[in-house]
Structures are given as structure tokens and as C-alpha cells.
Design an enzyme around this catalytic site. Structure first.
Site, PDB file in Angstrom:
ATOM      1  CB  VAL A   1      59.436   7.076  58.211  1.00 20.51           C
ATOM      2  CG1 VAL A   1      58.273   8.000  58.583  1.00 20.51           C
ATOM      3  CG2 VAL A   1      60.518   7.870  57.487  1.00 20.51           C
ATOM      4  CE  LYS A   2      55.507   5.147  66.784  1.00 20.95           C
ATOM      5  NZ  LYS A   2      55.827   5.074  68.226  1.00 20.95           N
ATOM      6  CB  THR A   3      54.009   7.321  59.397  1.00 16.58           C
ATOM      7  OG1 THR A   3      53.020   8.268  59.033  1.00 16.58           O
ATOM      8  CG2 THR A   3      53.818   6.034  58.608  1.00 16.58           C
TER       9      THR A   3
END
Length: 297
Positions: A204-206
Site C-alpha cells: 500500500v502506498k499512502t
């Protein structure tokens, strides 16, 4: 049936307790995955440190030739050596990234409107899984809008990517895109990152936020923190440092590297934070020393 009024604030994050199901593999949540998935994840996440420095240059698919990305063919050779993974579109990668660089690729497979339309919340998967296989992608990246009008459509596209990626052992990188009306709080990012992980993404890129430790602890797959808009180099290194200290498995920086006046020195300083345990202060001093050394030479 669940309703939003019934949601209680979660409290038991156990931030100081390591993820339980690790086995002997270095990527969070990947212990039960097959060999092909693990092989690709090992190209993205350094097997020694368990972390990654991603270089994002996928901005052109909606922003065009933005500042710093005017000449990809000149930019990438200067920076790629110090990145673990290159995140871009198929057009940018095919035209401007030499195949002998042997870097892992996070292939942007979702797209939608241009920035001129001022509504980027309705992206769909526009690149086939066969294209990702042909390009030997280590991951496919899909943007998902949580808290925006296009939420349902982008969630469906994300799940389609996860299904296809799972079929061919290609990890899916779910990119959290913040809805216009959403506050960038730990409550929001805990919701968004956990949703993407439960849909089946492997990364996940956040974004970083206060109480990021809770966000990282609650997400059963590795979080990679986006650099966001250009900020001063010292602040960007502080962002990277706080992210790693807060439990992120890496950073995915674009504008804070390629829009820096010293992009090569900047990506090396980021690398020191992620892989070598430098503090933000030590990394900034390293950045200045590199820049001064280059001037003196």
C-alpha cells in the site's frame, strides 16, 4: 448491517509488537504467498533491510511534462542507481528506461482524466496484465479513491487488478488517493490502508500523518509513504525519517527528488535514511556534503 454510527475508535494497535506472521521472509504479510510473488517482492524490498526506495515518475499520465520531468531520458539515468524500484507508466519506461538497468518496476496500470478536468477520482485499469507480464513488472500500481465520488469504481478496478495479479504472481500496489473532502488523519488512513490490504493488495502506498504508528500497525502489508508535493529538502528528509521510524517499509518519492536542485544528492540522502539508519539531520548533512563536494569538483 454495519453503519458508520456504530464504528468505535480502535485503540488496541500494539504498535511496539512486531507483525506476527512473518516466518523467514522479509516482507510483511507475504509469508504465505507463492514463490513468484515473493521473488518479485524481493526485487522491490531489499532482502537485507526489508525496505525500499521507490522513484516515482508516473506524474505525466495526468500532469503532462511537469517541472523536473521534461526529459525522462536524461533524468532516469542520473537517479536510477540509487533507487530499488522505478514507478512509471509503460510509455515512460519503454522509451526512457534502459532495459539493462535491471531495476524492479512498479508499473502504473490505472488512468483516468487529466488535471485539466479537475476530477481525477474515476480511474480504471487501462493496462492489461499481459502488458505487465511482457514488461516483467515486479508490481502493478492502481490508484484507489477512498472518500471520493469515484470510490466504488476504483475499488472495483483495484480488485480486478488483484485478481489478475494473483493469477500470474504479480503483486498489486494499491495507491491511496485522498478524496477532496477527507481530512488527512490517522483515522482516515487507518481506514483506507486497511481496506486496500483486505482487498488483497501486497503493498500500500499512502501518506504520512500524525499517529502513523497506528496506521502501520493496523495494516497487514507493507506501507510505502508518498513524498507528495515539493517541500524543502530538509523537510522531505524529515518526512522520510518519521515514516521509517513510524513503521513504513519505504518511501516512494517523486517531486521531492526530481524537482530538487540537487536530485542525485537528494535520492542518495533518502537512501541513507531508508537503508542505513541515518536520522533526518544526518541525512541532510550528507546531502549538503555531497552537494558541496560536487561544486568543489
Amino acid at each position: 448491517m454495519a453503519d458508520i454510527d456504530g464504528i468505535k475508535n480502535a485503540k488496541q494497535f500494539a504498535e511496539d509488537v512486531a507483525f506476527a506472521n512473518t516466518g523467514n521472509f522479509h516482507v510483511k504479510g507475504a509469508n504465505n504467498l507463492d514463490w513468484g510473488m515473493k521473488d518479485r517482492l524481493s526485487r522491490i524490498f531489499n532482502p537485507i533491510t526489508g525496505k525500499t526506495v521507490m522513484l516515482a515518475f508516473d506524474h505525466g499520465y495526468f500532469m503532462g511534462a511537469t517541472a523536473g520531468l521534461e526529459r525522462l531520458d536524461l533524468l532516469i539515468p542520473r537517479l536510477a542507481e540509487h533507487a530499488d524500484c522505478l514507478m512509471g507508466t509503460r510509455g515512460a519506461i519503454r522509451t526512457s528506461v534502459p532495459a539493462n538497468y535491471n531495476k524492479s518496476i512498479a508499473l502504473r496500470v490505472s488512468s483516468g482524466s487529466s488535471i485539466l478536468q479537475d476530477d481525477l477520482s474515476r480511474e480504471s485499469m487501462v493496462v492489461s496484465i499481459e502488458e505487465a507480464i511482457k514488461m516483467n513488472a515486479s508490481a502493478i500500481a492502481v490508484q484507489t479513491f477512498i472518500g471520493a465520488e469515484g470510490q466504488k469504481e476504483t475499488i472495483e478496478e483495484l480488485n480486478r487488478a488483484v485478481n489478475l495479479g494473483s493469477r500470474y504472481s504479480i503483486p498489486t500496489l494499491g495507491v491511496v488517493a485522498v478524496g477532496k473532502d477527507m481530512e488527512r488523519t490517522s483515522r482516515y488512513f487507518t481506514l483506507a490502508t486497511r481496506m486496500l490490504a483486505e482487498f488483497g493488495v501486497q503493498i500500500v502506498k499512502t501518506y504520512y500523518c500524525d499517529d502513523f504508528e497506528k496506521v502501520a500497525a493496523a495494516c497487514p502489508v507493507p506501507l510505502v509513504v508518498a513524498g507528495g508535493k515539493k517541500i524543502p529538502e530538509q523537510d522531505a528528509l524529515t518526512l522520510a525519517y518519521k515514516s521509517i521510524q513510524g513503521g513504513a517499509a519505504g518511501v516512494d518519492m517523486g517531486r521531492n527528488i526530481f524537482q530538487s536542485e540537487k536530485p542525485e544528492e537528494m535520492i542518495q540522502a533518502v537512501n541513507k535514511v531508508v537503508h542505513h539508519g541515518f536520522t533526518d539531520k544526518e541525512a541532510y548533512e550528507f546531502f549538503l556534503d555531497l552537494a558541496n563536494e560536487k561544486i568543489s569538483n
